[in-house]
Design an enzyme around this catalytic site. Structure first.
Site, short mmCIF file in Angstrom:
data_model
loop_
_atom_site.label_atom_id
_atom_site.label_comp_id
_atom_site.label_asym_id
_atom_site.label_seq_id
_atom_site.Cartn_x
_atom_site.Cartn_y
_atom_site.Cartn_z
CE1 TYR A 16 -3.20 4.96 3.30
CE2 TYR A 16 -4.64 5.53 5.13
CZ TYR A 16 -3.80 4.63 4.51
OH TYR A 16 -3.57 3.40 5.08
CB ALA A 59 -0.89 0.01 1.25
#
Ligand SMILES: NC(=O)c1ccc[n+]([C@@H]2O[C@H](COP(=O)([O-])OP(=O)(O)OC[C@H]3O[C@@H](n4cnc5c(N)ncnc54)[C@H](OP(=O)(O)O)[C@@H]3O)[C@@H](O)[C@H]2O)c1
Length: 279
Positions: A124, A59
């Protein structure tokens, strides 16, 4: 026994997931940057071909950096996860994926359950929600586990940062209006082994039990790490971060509790063990 493929295997969570499956005798293949890149089609194909259950710990995790790197965050956390799901669906593979409390805006009075509507307030958070949604829509057999406030031996986290700040300051100001549960990546890894073994699917929330404000948790940690350092409360408004943080990160983990063999530990227990390793 299913063979396990771990993506992002050198990260904070990925390292502990590799150790947990290896310790259980599972055949493990692992991939990470720079040799392997989840945004590349060939890399995703390679991962899908390498085993039965694909565990995605890869990620883009720089929450503040994402505000000025939207394209990269969206490619890694969003689109690549959806593409991985499509390949998994075609090949009959399962995908285990991780998401975050940042998919919520943090305005709810009570802990968030899996049924609450996401509403991210940061780049995010948006990128992670896109990954969740694209994976769910891909048609593959998937498990998404939302985590929050994780810490472990193999990465920077709230506690390693506190320790660094304490090297140059006698007083630390820590926000007291963000509430959640610090959660050990070793506990997440053990939980994932159990959920995979039990063929759990869909979306789950997982965190240590009990809750604390960032200030309370920092005070608990500094009592072990640097007792002479004072920890004072402040508000998020006084401590402006580039990306907004949810004030309420509390998870309702009853869905996980119904399937897990062991009760989730209270956040203070694994944290006390971890803090000893930082001394
Ligand atoms: N840490 C937390 O508090 C927290 C809270 C909630 C949820 N989560 C979720 O938990 C999962 C694991 O996070 P973590 O804390 O272990 O983060 P991490 O330590 O940053 O690990 C992420 C891993 O992914 C790799 N990676 C980044 N971009 C990649 C790419 N394009 N291709 C392949 N690999 C790539 C990173 O490599 P590099 O190190 O080289 O960049 C790193 O090894 C993530 O899904 C995260 O959103 C974390």
């Amino acid at each position: 026994m299913d063979s396990i493929v771990i993506l992002g295997s050198g990260g904070m969570l990925g390292s502990d997931v590799v150790s947990a499956f290896s310790a259980r005798g599972c055949p493990v293949a692992d991939f990470d940057q720079p040799a392997w890149d989840i945004t590349r089609h060939e890399s995703r194909q390679e991962a899908i071909a390498a085993g039965d259950v694909i565990i995605n710990c890869a990620a883009y995790t720089d929450v503040d950096g994402a505000e000025s790197n939207q394209q990269l965050a969206t490619a890694v956390n969003g689109e690549a996860v959806g593409e991985l799901g499509l390949l998994a669906a075609a090949a009959g593979r399962r995908v285990v994926h991780f998401s975050t409390d940042f998919v919520f805006d943090g305005t709810k009075e009570n802990p968030y359950s899996e049924d609450d509507a996401p509403c991210p307030i940061s780049v995010y958070g948006h990128s992670k929600l896109l990954g969740e949604s694209m994976l769910a829509a891909s048609g593959c057999d998937y498990l998404t586990v939302r985590l929050q406030w994780t810490y472990g031996q193999h990465g920077e986290n709230f506690f390693t940062r506190l320790l660094k700040w304490a090297e140059t300051r006698d007083v630390l100001q820590v926000v007291d209006d963000q509430v959640g549960s610090p959660t050990a990546t070793v506990d997440v890894a053990a939980t994932i082994c159990e959920l995979v073994e039990k063929n759990a699917g869909g979306t789950f929330h997982y965190a240590a039990s009990g809750y604390g404000s960032r200030h309370e948790i920092a005070a608990f940690a500094m009592a072990t790490l640097a007792p002479s350092c004072k920890v004072e409360p402040c508000s998020s408004d006084a401590f402006k971060a580039t990306a907004p943080r949810p004030r309420n990160s509390r998870f309702d983990c009853r869905k996980a509790d119904e399937i897990l063999n062991q009760p989730r530990p209270h956040w203070q227990e694994p944290l006390a063990t971890f803090l000893e390793t930082l001394k």
